[in-house]
Scaffold this motif. Sequence first.
Motif, PDB file in Angstrom:
ATOM      1  N   ARG A  82       3.593   6.958  -3.230  1.00  0.00           N
ATOM      2  CA  ARG A  82       2.567   6.995  -4.274  1.00  0.00           C
ATOM      3  C   ARG A  82       1.674   5.758  -4.220  1.00  0.00           C
ATOM      4  O   ARG A  82       0.445   5.862  -4.358  1.00  0.00           O
ATOM      5  N   GLU A  83       2.266   4.594  -4.003  1.00  0.00           N
ATOM      6  CA  GLU A  83       1.478   3.359  -3.929  1.00  0.00           C
ATOM      7  C   GLU A  83       0.502   3.401  -2.755  1.00  0.00           C
ATOM      8  O   GLU A  83      -0.642   2.938  -2.866  1.00  0.00           O
ATOM      9  N   ILE A  84       0.947   3.957  -1.627  1.00  0.00           N
ATOM     10  CA  ILE A  84       0.064   4.055  -0.459  1.00  0.00           C
ATOM     11  C   ILE A  84      -1.105   4.975  -0.760  1.00  0.00           C
ATOM     12  O   ILE A  84      -2.264   4.663  -0.446  1.00  0.00           O
ATOM     13  N   VAL A  85      -0.830   6.126  -1.369  1.00  0.00           N
ATOM     14  CA  VAL A  85      -1.893   7.071  -1.712  1.00  0.00           C
ATOM     15  C   VAL A  85      -2.893   6.428  -2.662  1.00  0.00           C
ATOM     16  O   VAL A  85      -4.113   6.505  -2.456  1.00  0.00           O
ATOM     17  N   GLU A  86      -2.381   5.758  -3.699  1.00  0.00           N
ATOM     18  CA  GLU A  86      -3.258   5.131  -4.677  1.00  0.00           C
ATOM     19  C   GLU A  86      -4.092   4.016  -4.047  1.00  0.00           C
ATOM     20  O   GLU A  86      -5.295   3.902  -4.307  1.00  0.00           O
ATOM     21  N   ASP A  87      -3.463   3.193  -3.224  1.00  0.00           N
ATOM     22  CA  ASP A  87      -4.169   2.083  -2.576  1.00  0.00           C
ATOM     23  C   ASP A  87      -5.266   2.605  -1.647  1.00  0.00           C
ATOM     24  O   ASP A  87      -6.390   2.097  -1.658  1.00  0.00           O
ATOM     25  N   LEU A  88      -4.943   3.631  -0.870  1.00  0.00           N
ATOM     26  CA  LEU A  88      -5.918   4.174   0.066  1.00  0.00           C
ATOM     27  C   LEU A  88      -7.073   4.840  -0.674  1.00  0.00           C
ATOM     28  O   LEU A  88      -8.246   4.657  -0.319  1.00  0.00           O
ATOM     29  N   ARG A  89      -6.748   5.603  -1.713  1.00  0.00           N
ATOM     30  CA  ARG A  89      -7.806   6.244  -2.499  1.00  0.00           C
ATOM     31  C   ARG A  89      -8.718   5.209  -3.154  1.00  0.00           C
ATOM     32  O   ARG A  89      -9.948   5.352  -3.140  1.00  0.00           O
ATOM     33  N   CYS A  90      -8.127   4.177  -3.730  1.00  0.00           N
ATOM     34  CA  CYS A  90      -8.916   3.134  -4.388  1.00  0.00           C
ATOM     35  C   CYS A  90      -9.835   2.437  -3.394  1.00  0.00           C
ATOM     36  O   CYS A  90     -11.020   2.223  -3.662  1.00  0.00           O
ATOM     37  N   ASP A  91      -9.301   2.086  -2.235  1.00  0.00           N
ATOM     38  CA  ASP A  91     -10.074   1.383  -1.214  1.00  0.00           C
ATOM     39  C   ASP A  91     -11.218   2.254  -0.707  1.00  0.00           C
ATOM     40  O   ASP A  91     -12.364   1.814  -0.611  1.00  0.00           O
ATOM     41  N   LEU A  92     -10.917   3.507  -0.388  1.00  0.00           N
ATOM     42  CA  LEU A  92     -11.941   4.415   0.125  1.00  0.00           C
ATOM     43  C   LEU A  92     -12.977   4.742  -0.943  1.00  0.00           C
ATOM     44  O   LEU A  92     -14.169   4.875  -0.641  1.00  0.00           O
ATOM     45  N   ALA A  93     -12.547   4.879  -2.190  1.00  0.00           N
ATOM     46  CA  ALA A  93     -13.485   5.181  -3.271  1.00  0.00           C
ATOM     47  C   ALA A  93     -14.547   4.098  -3.380  1.00  0.00           C
ATOM     48  O   ALA A  93     -15.754   4.393  -3.516  1.00  0.00           O
ATOM     49  N   GLN A  94     -14.133   2.834  -3.300  1.00  0.00           N
ATOM     50  CA  GLN A  94     -15.095   1.746  -3.391  1.00  0.00           C
ATOM     51  C   GLN A  94     -16.040   1.736  -2.198  1.00  0.00           C
ATOM     52  O   GLN A  94     -17.240   1.488  -2.341  1.00  0.00           O
ATOM     53  N   THR A  95     -15.488   2.040  -1.007  1.00  0.00           N
ATOM     54  CA  THR A  95     -16.349   2.129   0.177  1.00  0.00           C
ATOM     55  C   THR A  95     -17.356   3.261   0.031  1.00  0.00           C
ATOM     56  O   THR A  95     -18.546   3.092   0.316  1.00  0.00           O
ATOM     57  N   PHE A  96     -16.895   4.424  -0.432  1.00  0.00           N
ATOM     58  CA  PHE A  96     -17.789   5.579  -0.588  1.00  0.00           C
ATOM     59  C   PHE A  96     -18.875   5.310  -1.625  1.00  0.00           C
ATOM     60  O   PHE A  96     -20.027   5.730  -1.463  1.00  0.00           O
ATOM     61  N   LEU A  97     -18.523   4.614  -2.698  1.00  0.00           N
ATOM     62  CA  LEU A  97     -19.523   4.287  -3.713  1.00  0.00           C
ATOM     63  C   LEU A  97     -20.587   3.354  -3.139  1.00  0.00           C
ATOM     64  O   LEU A  97     -21.780   3.510  -3.422  1.00  0.00           O
ATOM     65  N   LYS A  98     -20.160   2.387  -2.331  1.00  0.00           N
ATOM     66  CA  LYS A  98     -21.127   1.498  -1.682  1.00  0.00           C
ATOM     67  C   LYS A  98     -21.993   2.262  -0.688  1.00  0.00           C
ATOM     68  O   LYS A  98     -23.147   1.909  -0.461  1.00  0.00           O
ATOM     69  N   ASN A  99     -21.429   3.321  -0.102  1.00  0.00           N
ATOM     70  CA  ASN A  99     -22.197   4.138   0.842  1.00  0.00           C
ATOM     71  C   ASN A  99     -23.284   4.952   0.162  1.00  0.00           C
ATOM     72  O   ASN A  99     -24.163   5.495   0.827  1.00  0.00           O
ATOM     73  N   GLY A 100     -23.170   5.083  -1.165  1.00  0.00           N
ATOM     74  CA  GLY A 100     -24.145   5.886  -1.884  1.00  0.00           C
ATOM     75  C   GLY A 100     -23.813   7.366  -1.927  1.00  0.00           C
ATOM     76  O   GLY A 100     -24.678   8.195  -2.225  1.00  0.00           O
ATOM     77  N   MET A 101     -22.566   7.711  -1.633  1.00  0.00           N
ATOM     78  CA  MET A 101     -22.163   9.110  -1.683  1.00  0.00           C
ATOM     79  C   MET A 101     -22.162   9.616  -3.121  1.00  0.00           C
ATOM     80  O   MET A 101     -21.878   8.870  -4.058  1.00  0.00           O
ATOM     81  N   ALA A 102     -22.463  10.891  -3.309  1.00  0.00           N
ATOM     82  CA  ALA A 102     -22.457  11.498  -4.640  1.00  0.00           C
ATOM     83  C   ALA A 102     -21.048  11.489  -5.206  1.00  0.00           C
ATOM     84  O   ALA A 102     -20.069  11.616  -4.471  1.00  0.00           O
ATOM     85  N   MET A 103     -20.947  11.355  -6.523  1.00  0.00           N
ATOM     86  CA  MET A 103     -19.647  11.286  -7.165  1.00  0.00           C
ATOM     87  C   MET A 103     -18.822  12.548  -6.900  1.00  0.00           C
ATOM     88  O   MET A 103     -17.615  12.485  -6.693  1.00  0.00           O
TER      89      MET A 103
END
Length: 340
Positions: A278-299
Motif C-alpha cells: 500500500r505504501e508503494i502504491v501511495e508513494d508512486l501515485r503521489c509522485d506521478l500525480a505531482q509530475t502530471f500536474l506539472k505537465n499540464g495534464m487534465a485532472m
Amino acid sequence: MDVDISRLRLLIQTLDQWAGDPAITDRVLTACSLNRTDAAPPAQSYSAHREALFVRYACDAVEDITFGARAGLGFRTTSSITAYISKYSRDLRQVMENTTRFHRIIDPALAGKLRVSGNVASFELNWKDPSYSRYHRRTEFLLFAVIARLRALTGVKLHPIEIRFQHEIGQHARDYEKISGFPVTFGAERLEVLLPLSALDLQIPTYDPSLREHLLEYGERLLAERRLPKERTRAKVEGLITRSMPGKVVQADEAARELGLSLRTLARRLADEGTSYREIVEDLRCDLAQTFLKNGMAMSEISYSLGYADQAAFSTAFKRWTGQAPSTFRDRVEHPIYSS
C-alpha cells in the motif's frame, strides 16, 4: 547506484547559464543533498537518484519541464569506458552494439538493445531498475543525450526518425519537437530512439581499431568483475504497478503471482525493506500525480492514469498526501520554488 559525474557537471553548467544566477543552482544542489564540490575532480560518479532529483528540481526552478531535454541535447563528452570504446569504433553500428553490451557499466538502471527492422534501426532502452521509470525528466535528459552523443561522435547533425517515451506529457508535447527539430512521441509502448538504417553506416572520424580492441578487453574485464546489483522487491513491484498504468493499478495478490511469490512472502519481503504494498502504491501515485500536474495534464486524465474511479476520488487522495487540492498545487508550481 552511481552514474558518470560528467552528467552532473553538464546539468550544473546548463542550469547556471539558464537561470543566470549561481545561487539558484546551489539551492537545487542543496535540495538534492549535493554541492559543487561533489562534481569537481577527482569525483568520477554520483548517485543516479540525486541526478533524477536534480533534473526534476531544476525544471521547477526555471519553470520549464523541457530543461532536462535541452540539457541532454548539450551533452558532448564523457570519460566513461563506453564513451572511449565508442570514440574508437568504426561506425555508428559498432557504437550502438558496444553501447548495448557495456551500458550497464555506466547506468545499471537501464539496458540497451539495437533492433533492425526494414529500413529502421531502433535503440531500445529497458528498465533494469523500474523504480527509476517514475523520473520522467531524467528519462528525457538521457534519451536526448543519446542523440547529442551520436552527433558528437560522427560530426553529423543526425536527425532521428523519432524518439519515443512511455510516459505522458499532456499539453507540452509540441515543446519537445520545437527544441529538438524532430518528432517526439509520448505514451508509446517502448522507450526508444528510431534512426534511419543508413545512419548505422556513418563513420566515426576518430576510429582506431587497435585502441578499440584494447578498450573492449578492458570493458569485458569490468563486466566480469562487476556484479549486477540485486534488484529490490520494491523496485520489482514499482515496475509491475507502472506497467499496469494507465487506468489500472495492479493489486497485491496479482503482483505476488507475477513475481512467483505468495502474498504473505511478498508482504514479508517488503516489510524487510521497510515498506508495504500500500505504501508503494501511495508513494508512486503521489509522485506521478505531482509530475502530471506539472505537465499540464487534465485532472480527468490524471485521475484515469492513476487508476481512480473518478476525479473526486483522486482529489481526496491528493489532499491526503499533500494537504492541498490538486488545483492549488498546480497554481503554486507555476511560480519558481528556488527563486528566493
